[in-house]
Design an enzyme around this catalytic site. Structure first.
Site, PDB file in Angstrom:
ATOM      1  N   GLY A   9     -11.801  36.930  16.771  1.00  0.00           N
ATOM      2  CA  GLY A   9     -11.064  36.595  15.276  1.00  0.00           C
ATOM      3  C   GLY A   9      -9.557  37.822  15.943  1.00  0.00           C
ATOM      4  O   GLY A   9      -9.287  38.375  14.785  1.00  0.00           O
ATOM      5  N   ALA A  10      -9.524  37.915  17.198  1.00  0.00           N
ATOM      6  CA  ALA A  10      -8.785  39.073  17.629  1.00  0.00           C
ATOM      7  C   ALA A  10      -7.336  38.314  17.608  1.00  0.00           C
ATOM      8  O   ALA A  10      -6.306  39.017  18.036  1.00  0.00           O
ATOM      9  CB  ALA A  10      -8.590  39.366  18.999  1.00  0.00           C
ATOM     10  N   SER A  11      -6.984  37.317  16.877  1.00  0.00           N
ATOM     11  CA  SER A  11      -5.416  36.639  16.927  1.00  0.00           C
ATOM     12  C   SER A  11      -4.369  36.607  15.879  1.00  0.00           C
ATOM     13  O   SER A  11      -3.137  37.396  15.634  1.00  0.00           O
ATOM     14  CB  SER A  11      -5.336  35.750  16.590  1.00  0.00           C
ATOM     15  N   ARG A  12      -5.263  38.475  14.536  1.00  0.00           N
ATOM     16  CA  ARG A  12      -4.438  38.928  13.830  1.00  0.00           C
ATOM     17  C   ARG A  12      -5.218  40.054  12.604  1.00  0.00           C
ATOM     18  O   ARG A  12      -6.865  39.399  12.770  1.00  0.00           O
ATOM     19  CB  ARG A  12      -3.961  37.617  12.572  1.00  0.00           C
ATOM     20  N   ASP A  33     -12.867  27.703  19.562  1.00  0.00           N
ATOM     21  CA  ASP A  33     -12.635  27.253  18.203  1.00  0.00           C
ATOM     22  C   ASP A  33     -14.240  27.564  18.417  1.00  0.00           C
ATOM     23  O   ASP A  33     -15.488  27.389  18.677  1.00  0.00           O
ATOM     24  CB  ASP A  33     -12.510  26.246  17.964  1.00  0.00           C
ATOM     25  N   ASN A  41     -15.811  38.947  13.820  1.00  0.00           N
ATOM     26  CA  ASN A  41     -14.869  39.877  13.125  1.00  0.00           C
ATOM     27  C   ASN A  41     -14.045  37.803  12.447  1.00  0.00           C
ATOM     28  O   ASN A  41     -13.807  38.107  11.457  1.00  0.00           O
ATOM     29  CB  ASN A  41     -13.798  40.636  13.279  1.00  0.00           C
ATOM     30  N   SER A  46     -18.864  41.595   4.553  1.00  0.00           N
ATOM     31  CA  SER A  46     -17.676  41.427   2.843  1.00  0.00           C
ATOM     32  C   SER A  46     -19.052  41.835   1.820  1.00  0.00           C
ATOM     33  O   SER A  46     -19.864  41.544   1.784  1.00  0.00           O
ATOM     34  CB  SER A  46     -17.045  39.914   2.854  1.00  0.00           C
ATOM     35  N   TYR A  50     -17.042  31.239  -0.094  1.00  0.00           N
ATOM     36  CA  TYR A  50     -16.966  32.588   0.918  1.00  0.00           C
ATOM     37  C   TYR A  50     -18.368  33.839   0.847  1.00  0.00           C
ATOM     38  O   TYR A  50     -19.039  34.481   1.683  1.00  0.00           O
ATOM     39  CB  TYR A  50     -15.576  33.533   0.676  1.00  0.00           C
ATOM     40  N   ALA A 100     -21.255  32.427   2.278  1.00  0.00           N
ATOM     41  CA  ALA A 100     -21.764  32.365   3.717  1.00  0.00           C
ATOM     42  C   ALA A 100     -21.843  34.209   4.076  1.00  0.00           C
ATOM     43  O   ALA A 100     -22.346  34.256   5.082  1.00  0.00           O
ATOM     44  CB  ALA A 100     -20.675  32.763   4.267  1.00  0.00           C
TER      45      ALA A 100
HETATM   46  N1  LIG Z   1      -8.958  41.154   4.758  1.00  0.00           N
HETATM   47  C1  LIG Z   1      -9.989  42.013   3.698  1.00  0.00           C
HETATM   48  O1  LIG Z   1      -9.321  41.649   2.468  1.00  0.00           O
HETATM   49  C2  LIG Z   1     -11.249  41.604   4.203  1.00  0.00           C
HETATM   50  C3  LIG Z   1     -12.533  42.110   3.359  1.00  0.00           C
HETATM   51  C4  LIG Z   1     -14.049  41.880   3.374  1.00  0.00           C
HETATM   52  C5  LIG Z   1     -14.510  40.588   4.544  1.00  0.00           C
HETATM   53  N2  LIG Z   1     -13.376  40.602   5.941  1.00  0.00           N
HETATM   54  C6  LIG Z   1     -13.377  39.939   6.820  1.00  0.00           C
HETATM   55  O2  LIG Z   1     -13.221  40.503   7.966  1.00  0.00           O
HETATM   56  C7  LIG Z   1     -12.857  39.498   8.836  1.00  0.00           C
HETATM   57  C8  LIG Z   1     -11.511  39.346   9.574  1.00  0.00           C
HETATM   58  O3  LIG Z   1     -10.754  39.444   7.876  1.00  0.00           O
HETATM   59  P1  LIG Z   1      -8.864  39.575   8.332  1.00  0.00           P
HETATM   60  O4  LIG Z   1      -8.764  40.186   7.386  1.00  0.00           O
HETATM   61  O5  LIG Z   1      -8.401  39.796   9.447  1.00  0.00           O
HETATM   62  O6  LIG Z   1      -8.668  38.001   8.622  1.00  0.00           O
HETATM   63  P2  LIG Z   1      -7.454  37.048   9.454  1.00  0.00           P
HETATM   64  O7  LIG Z   1      -5.748  38.183   9.034  1.00  0.00           O
HETATM   65  O8  LIG Z   1      -7.722  36.163   7.769  1.00  0.00           O
HETATM   66  O9  LIG Z   1      -8.377  36.601  10.992  1.00  0.00           O
HETATM   67  C9  LIG Z   1      -9.134  35.921  10.676  1.00  0.00           C
HETATM   68  C10 LIG Z   1      -9.140  35.091  11.779  1.00  0.00           C
HETATM   69  O10 LIG Z   1     -10.300  34.838  12.321  1.00  0.00           O
HETATM   70  C11 LIG Z   1     -10.036  33.792  13.083  1.00  0.00           C
HETATM   71  N3  LIG Z   1     -10.560  32.414  12.929  1.00  0.00           N
HETATM   72  C12 LIG Z   1     -10.786  32.081  11.778  1.00  0.00           C
HETATM   73  N4  LIG Z   1     -11.470  30.267  11.821  1.00  0.00           N
HETATM   74  C13 LIG Z   1     -12.014  30.555  13.448  1.00  0.00           C
HETATM   75  C14 LIG Z   1     -12.607  29.474  14.147  1.00  0.00           C
HETATM   76  N5  LIG Z   1     -12.784  28.766  13.743  1.00  0.00           N
HETATM   77  N6  LIG Z   1     -12.960  29.755  15.268  1.00  0.00           N
HETATM   78  C15 LIG Z   1     -12.182  30.373  15.938  1.00  0.00           C
HETATM   79  N7  LIG Z   1     -11.745  31.893  15.026  1.00  0.00           N
HETATM   80  C16 LIG Z   1     -11.282  31.844  13.840  1.00  0.00           C
HETATM   81  C17 LIG Z   1      -8.633  33.501  13.051  1.00  0.00           C
HETATM   82  O11 LIG Z   1      -7.813  33.303  14.029  1.00  0.00           O
HETATM   83  P3  LIG Z   1      -7.237  31.858  14.705  1.00  0.00           P
HETATM   84  O12 LIG Z   1      -7.014  31.593  13.382  1.00  0.00           O
HETATM   85  O13 LIG Z   1      -6.266  31.973  15.450  1.00  0.00           O
HETATM   86  O14 LIG Z   1      -8.384  30.599  14.954  1.00  0.00           O
HETATM   87  C18 LIG Z   1      -7.830  35.179  12.698  1.00  0.00           C
HETATM   88  O15 LIG Z   1      -7.994  35.843  13.799  1.00  0.00           O
HETATM   89  C19 LIG Z   1     -13.058  38.519   8.182  1.00  0.00           C
HETATM   90  O16 LIG Z   1     -15.094  38.119   8.738  1.00  0.00           O
HETATM   91  C20 LIG Z   1     -13.592  38.597   7.253  1.00  0.00           C
HETATM   92  O17 LIG Z   1     -14.188  37.674   6.226  1.00  0.00           O
HETATM   93  C21 LIG Z   1     -12.011  41.191   4.855  1.00  0.00           C
END
Ligand SMILES: NC(=O)c1ccc[n+]([C@@H]2O[C@H](COP(=O)([O-])OP(=O)(O)OC[C@H]3O[C@@H](n4cnc5c(N)ncnc54)[C@H](OP(=O)(O)O)[C@@H]3O)[C@@H](O)[C@H]2O)c1
Length: 231
Positions: free
Chosen positions: A9-12, A57, A83, A133, A149, A152
């Site tokens: 999940g390193a793209s953003r 993926d 991540n 989370s 969510y 999971a």
């Molecule tokens: N932001 C929050 O408030 C929050 C709170 C609690 C937990 N989290 C957890 O923290 C982690 C990071 O979240 P974030 O907020 O940074 O999310 P985000 O900005 O939506 O980034 C999600 C990342 O996961 C990758 N991803 C999604 N589906 C994928 C797939 N099928 N294969 C490979 N990569 C995949 C996406 O890359 P591509 O689309 O380029 O594949 C993206 O890099 C997640 O596990 C999330 O559940 C976040």
């Protein structure tokens, strides 16, 4: 010591910032996600040669193998940050079983596939860090619409605890961070207009420090990383 760390999940969002923080400290980072252009931007932002981008993926077993191949070329890995994640917000009664399956596939089975592919490349002292989370953390405040969510992310917590017991004899540590709100695209999708108290840069810095040092103090732990009271 220079380490080799995989960040999914390193793209953003949090993953991007975690990878950048580790690379700025001179570590080798295998950065993976599906969006190639974002991984290229990460490589350009990071010190030259520190990022190995792998487009994959996590729901595709063949593409998972590409991550393992990259790790073999770097002579194994010291850390794996699971991540990558996907959110879905819809009332429980409207949420189809296909959405539950998709959320499990990305958030849980993605970790299962990757750990099974990478475990043979991990040596004593390696650290696996799963990002869950507060939505899946027992006793925390829950929000309507996050049943798939939350289920999971709770599964990620259970998986982490069992893996830590199972990998103990190999001296591979497994921990899990149950994080709270961070201002990313995922949060904006789930809670439009909500302003999180933590930036992706802040959380990425915390996660980067934790993968490097957390296993000196913790193993098999699920730690809430949130400013709000989890109870
Ligand atoms: N932001 C929050 O408030 C929050 C709170 C609690 C937990 N989290 C957890 O923290 C982690 C990071 O979240 P974030 O907020 O940074 O999310 P985000 O900005 O939506 O980034 C999600 C990342 O996961 C990758 N991803 C999604 N589906 C994928 C797939 N099928 N294969 C490979 N990569 C995949 C996406 O890359 P591509 O689309 O380029 O594949 C993206 O890099 C997640 O596990 C999330 O559940 C976040």
């Amino acid at each position: 010591m220079i380490k080799t760390i995989i960040v999914t999940g390193a793209s953003r969002g949090i993953g991007y910032q975690t990878a950048l923080k580790l690379s700025n400290q001179g570590h080798n980072v295998i950065a993976t996600a599906r969006t190639e252009s974002n991984l290229q931007k990460l490589s350009a932002d990071a010190p030259s040669g520190t990022i190995t981008p792998v487009v994959a993926d996590l729901t595709d077993p063949d593409e998972i193998q590409n991550i393992a191949e990259a790790a073999k070329h770097l002579n194994g890995i010291d850390g794996l940050i699971n991540n990558a994640g996907l959110v879905h917000r819809e009332s429980f009664m409207e949420t189809g079983i296909d959405s539950f399956q998709r959320l499990m596939d990305v958030n849980v089975y993605g970790i299962v596939r990757l750990v099974q592919a990478l475990k043979p490349l991990m040596t004593e002292g390696s650290h696996i860090l799963n990002i869950s989370s507060m939505s899946g953390y027992q006793g925390s405040l829950k929000f309507p619409g996050l049943s798939a969510y939350g289920a999971a992310k709770a599964a990620v917590i259970g998986l982490s605890e069992v893996l830590s017991a199972e990998f103990a004899e190999d001296k591979i540590s497994v921990n899990c961070l149950a994080i709270g709100a961070v201002q990313t695209e995922m949060l904006s999708e789930a809670f439009p207009g909500f302003e999180a108290p933590v930036s992706p840069e802040q959380m990425g810095g915390y996660v980067a420090d934790f993968i490097l040092n957390g296993h000196q103090f913790y193993n098999g732990k699920v730690l809430p990383v949130a400013l709000n009271d989890p109870s």
